[in-house]
Structure formats: structure tokens, C-alpha cells
Design a protein around this motif. Structure first.
Motif, mmCIF file in Angstrom:
data_model
loop_
_atom_site.group_PDB
_atom_site.id
_atom_site.type_symbol
_atom_site.label_atom_id
_atom_site.label_comp_id
_atom_site.label_asym_id
_atom_site.label_seq_id
_atom_site.Cartn_x
_atom_site.Cartn_y
_atom_site.Cartn_z
ATOM 1 N N TYR A 1 0.866 -1.175 0.000
ATOM 2 C CA TYR A 1 0.000 0.000 0.000
ATOM 3 C C TYR A 1 0.903 1.224 0.000
ATOM 4 N N ASP A 2 0.764 2.058 -1.028
ATOM 5 C CA ASP A 2 1.604 3.250 -1.175
ATOM 6 C C ASP A 2 0.719 4.343 -1.746
ATOM 7 N N ASN A 3 0.505 5.421 -0.998
ATOM 8 C CA ASN A 3 -0.432 6.458 -1.440
ATOM 9 C C ASN A 3 0.231 7.598 -2.218
ATOM 10 N N ARG A 4 1.499 7.467 -2.581
ATOM 11 C CA ARG A 4 2.180 8.580 -3.259
ATOM 12 C C ARG A 4 1.517 8.972 -4.579
ATOM 13 N N MET A 5 0.993 8.027 -5.332
ATOM 14 C CA MET A 5 0.327 8.375 -6.594
ATOM 15 C C MET A 5 -0.924 9.213 -6.348
ATOM 16 N N ALA A 6 -1.554 9.020 -5.205
ATOM 17 C CA ALA A 6 -2.759 9.778 -4.867
ATOM 18 C C ALA A 6 -2.440 11.219 -4.484
ATOM 19 N N LEU A 7 -1.162 11.547 -4.371
ATOM 20 C CA LEU A 7 -0.734 12.902 -4.035
ATOM 21 C C LEU A 7 -0.104 13.611 -5.229
ATOM 22 N N ASP A 8 0.081 12.882 -6.318
ATOM 23 C CA ASP A 8 0.756 13.419 -7.498
ATOM 24 C C ASP A 8 -0.218 14.265 -8.328
ATOM 25 N N THR A 9 0.121 15.536 -8.516
ATOM 26 C CA THR A 9 -0.764 16.479 -9.210
ATOM 27 C C THR A 9 -1.097 16.027 -10.622
ATOM 28 N N TRP A 10 -0.116 15.559 -11.366
ATOM 29 C CA TRP A 10 -0.354 15.128 -12.743
ATOM 30 C C TRP A 10 -1.331 13.954 -12.768
ATOM 31 N N THR A 11 -1.123 12.992 -11.874
ATOM 32 C CA THR A 11 -2.004 11.821 -11.818
ATOM 33 C C THR A 11 -3.419 12.237 -11.424
ATOM 34 N N ILE A 12 -3.533 13.125 -10.469
ATOM 35 C CA ILE A 12 -4.850 13.603 -10.033
ATOM 36 C C ILE A 12 -5.590 14.245 -11.209
ATOM 37 N N GLU A 13 -4.920 15.113 -11.947
ATOM 38 C CA GLU A 13 -5.563 15.779 -13.091
ATOM 39 C C GLU A 13 -5.950 14.770 -14.166
ATOM 40 N N ARG A 14 -5.120 13.782 -14.390
ATOM 41 C CA ARG A 14 -5.422 12.742 -15.388
ATOM 42 C C ARG A 14 -6.656 11.937 -14.978
ATOM 43 N N VAL A 15 -6.757 11.614 -13.702
ATOM 44 C CA VAL A 15 -7.919 10.867 -13.211
ATOM 45 C C VAL A 15 -9.191 11.694 -13.363
ATOM 46 N N ILE A 16 -9.112 12.988 -13.104
ATOM 47 C CA ILE A 16 -10.283 13.859 -13.269
ATOM 48 C C ILE A 16 -10.789 13.789 -14.702
ATOM 49 N N VAL A 17 -9.884 13.929 -15.652
ATOM 50 C CA VAL A 17 -10.263 13.908 -17.072
ATOM 51 C C VAL A 17 -10.814 12.544 -17.456
#
Length: 185
Positions: free
Chosen positions: A66-82
Motif C-alpha cells: 500500500y503506497d499512497n504517493r500516486m494519490a498525491l501526485d498532481t499530474w495523476t490527479i488531473e489525469r484521473v479527473i479527465v
């Protein structure tokens, strides 16, 4: 077995707050350095996916982490939104992920599986909160006790003061337990 009622309630409360926040539209500008409603929901969606992955790995008898670093990454967050289709898509995704996690934490996994220690790395605001093995059951209950209530408060904090009190009535008076996680990008 994990009592899924608190987790179901935490998801319901978060999604109610997200719907209210979505109704606020463009007027919901977060304070500097904080996330907007879509970013909060994308973060929650990623955390859910990481938790589902860990639970599924344990159920498959595979190594889990379990590693939550991707959930804090701005680029990943924006990609998930789209990719989710914005706020409404994120809410649907979170609702379905919540159902999956309630099933995994409920009757689907055995006590031994829920007690499996999973190497965990949890960060918030650039600080390491956890860097040690955590029982899978604690990862799941942590969503209900800390993660989801913290993000519910974040969503409600985006509302203007007059609307916040009205939203609190619709979300159990804001009493969803846990201390706010206050995640930032």
C-alpha cells in the motif's frame, strides 16, 4: 469480518458533501495550496484504487503493498479527473469503489486475510505518516475513520459559510469522526 456499516456511511457522507460542493460551481475556490472539489475526489478515487489493489492481492494470495504517493501526485490527479469525466464521473467511481471495498472488507475476505500485514507507505503534506506493515483490515477501517471524513470536511470547507451549515445538516451534522487529513497537492 470488518463491519462495513461505518465505511458505507463514510462514503455516503463524502458523496453527499461532494454533490453539494459540485452544486456550488465556480464559486468554490480553495484557499491557496489546497485542492478543489474535483482534485479531492480524484485523490479519494486513487486511494480507493490502491486499497482495492491491496485487498485483491491479499485475496489472490499474492504479495500486497500500500503506497499512497500516486494519490498525491498532481499530474495523476488531473489525469484521473479527465478520465473519470469530471465531478459526476468521480462521484460515480467513488460510489462503486466504496461498494467494492465494503464487499472486500465484509464477507469476501477471511479473518486471516484481513489480518495480513501489508507493507504500507502513507504520506500527507510531504510528511511520512506511516512506513511499516499495517493489517489490511486497518487500511480499510482507516478509510472510514480518517481518510473519508477528512476529505468530507475538506469538501464542506470549500462552501461559503451560509451554505456550509445547510450542507452539514445533510451530511449527519458533520460528525463523521476522525481528524481531517487536510491533504494538499
Amino acid at each position: 469480518m470488518v463491519d462495513s456499516a461505518p465505511l458505507r456511511e463514510a462514503y455516503r457522507t463524502l458523496l453527499d458533501a461532494a454533490a453539494v460542493a459540485d452544486g456550488g460551481g465556480a464559486s468554490l475556490v480553495p484557499p491557496p495550496g489546497e485542492w478543489n472539489a474535483d482534485q479531492i475526489l480524484a485523490h479519494v478515487s486513487i486511494v480507493n484504487a490502491v486499497t482495492i489493489t491491496a485487498a485483491s492481492s491479499v485475496a489472490a494470495g499474492a504479495s500486497a503493498a500500500y503506497d499512497n504517493r500516486m494519490a498525491l501526485d498532481t499530474w495523476t490527479i488531473e489525469r484521473v479527473i479527465v478520465r473519470a469525466g469530471g465531478n459526476a464521473g468521480l462521484r460515480d467511481r467513488i460510489r462503486l469503489q466504496g461498494e467494492a471495498l465494503c464487499a472486500l472488507g465484509g464477507p469476501m475476505l477471511s479473518e486471516a486475510e484481513l489480518d495480513t500485514l501489508v507493507p504500507a507507505l502513507l504520506l500527507s503534506k510531504g510528511m511520512v505518516l506511516v512506513d511499516q506493515p499495517v493489517a489490511l483490515r486497518d487500511l480499510i477501517t482507516g478509510l472510514a475513520e480518517e481518510e473519508l471524513p477528512g476529505h468530507t470536511r475538506q469538501l464542506l470547507a470549500l462552501l461559503p459559510d451560509g451554505h456550509r451549515e445547510v450542507a452539514l445538516v445533510g451530511t449527519n451534522g458533520g460528525h463523521s469522526g476522525g481528524e481531517g487529513s487536510g491533504h494538499r497537492p
